[in-house]
Structure formats: C-alpha cells, structure tokens
Design an enzyme around this catalytic site. Structure first.
Site, mmCIF file in Angstrom:
data_model
loop_
_atom_site.group_PDB
_atom_site.id
_atom_site.type_symbol
_atom_site.label_atom_id
_atom_site.label_comp_id
_atom_site.label_asym_id
_atom_site.label_seq_id
_atom_site.Cartn_x
_atom_site.Cartn_y
_atom_site.Cartn_z
ATOM 1 N N ALA A 81 0.844 -1.200 0.000
ATOM 2 C CA ALA A 81 0.000 0.000 0.000
ATOM 3 C C ALA A 81 0.875 1.244 0.000
ATOM 4 C CB ALA A 81 -0.900 -0.003 1.228
ATOM 5 N N CYS A 82 0.443 2.245 -0.760
ATOM 6 C CA CYS A 82 1.208 3.483 -0.854
ATOM 7 C C CYS A 82 0.258 4.665 -0.882
ATOM 8 C CB CYS A 82 2.083 3.474 -2.088
ATOM 9 S SG CYS A 82 1.150 3.724 -3.596
ATOM 10 N N GLU A 83 0.847 5.845 -1.009
ATOM 11 C CA GLU A 83 0.042 7.050 -1.192
ATOM 12 C C GLU A 83 -0.246 7.163 -2.683
ATOM 13 O OE1 GLU A 83 0.912 10.271 1.976
ATOM 14 O OE2 GLU A 83 2.841 9.526 1.261
ATOM 15 N N VAL A 127 -3.372 3.216 -0.472
ATOM 16 C CA VAL A 127 -3.787 2.806 0.868
ATOM 17 C C VAL A 127 -5.278 3.027 1.109
ATOM 18 C CG1 VAL A 127 -3.250 4.966 2.052
ATOM 19 C CG2 VAL A 127 -3.051 2.792 3.286
#
Length: 102
Positions: A15-17, A46
């Site tokens: 998960a990332c921005e 995310v």
C-alpha cells in the site's frame, strides 16, 4: 495488531500514497522473491485496499490508515523502501509457513 500464518497468505498488497515510484519497485522485488510460493503481490493506494487482501505491507507513516481501511487484516509496516528487515521477515514467514504478526 493481528497474525496470519505465512502459508495462508494468498494475496499481499504493498500500500502506498498517490505516487507509485518506490512502492512499484518494492512490488517487483517481492514478486521475484515470492514467485515460487504462488502468492499474488499487488500494488494499491492505501485508501483503496482490495477486500481479498491477506497481508498489507506499507510504510510506517501509512500504517494507521491501512488498519482503518482494512480492519482485521494484518499490516506489516516498514521504514525503508530498500533493505528493510520487515521484507525479509515477511518473505521468510511466507516461504516457511510461519506466523506473521502485524
């Protein structure tokens, strides 16, 4: 906090921005390292984690959001995109079938 057996992980999501640079590189590395295990490794913002995720790996700064978006799922935070010990711990647990805590 929760736990999952490494042998029960079928889908791992990094998960990332909004950006995808470093996390996409991490997905590629984890796919290579987990290729023999049959675990699906994906990338996701995310805020839009898939419902069928078994294990979430994210930067420590996104940990609270990941836990809020995917309650009950195991979240493993990391501090560095390259060489963080959390990655070795996850890969080892998946390949050996041992518990992963997060």
């Amino acid at each position: 906090m929760g736990q999952i057996q490494g042998s029960d992980v079928r889908k791992l999501v990094v998960a990332c921005e909004a950006g995808m640079g470093s996390s996409v590189l991490l997905v590629s590395q984890l796919r290579q390292r987990l290729a023999a295990s049959g675990v699906e490794v994906e990338h996701s913002p995310v805020g839009k984690l898939p419902d069928d995720v078994d294990l979430i790996v994210c930067h420590r700064g996104l940990e609270a959001t990941a836990r809020q978006v995917a309650p009950g799922k195991v979240v493993v935070p990391f501090d560095m995109f390259l060489g963080d010990p959390a990655f070795d711990r996850v890969v080892e647990a998946i390949t050996s079938g041992t518990p992963i805590e997060g």
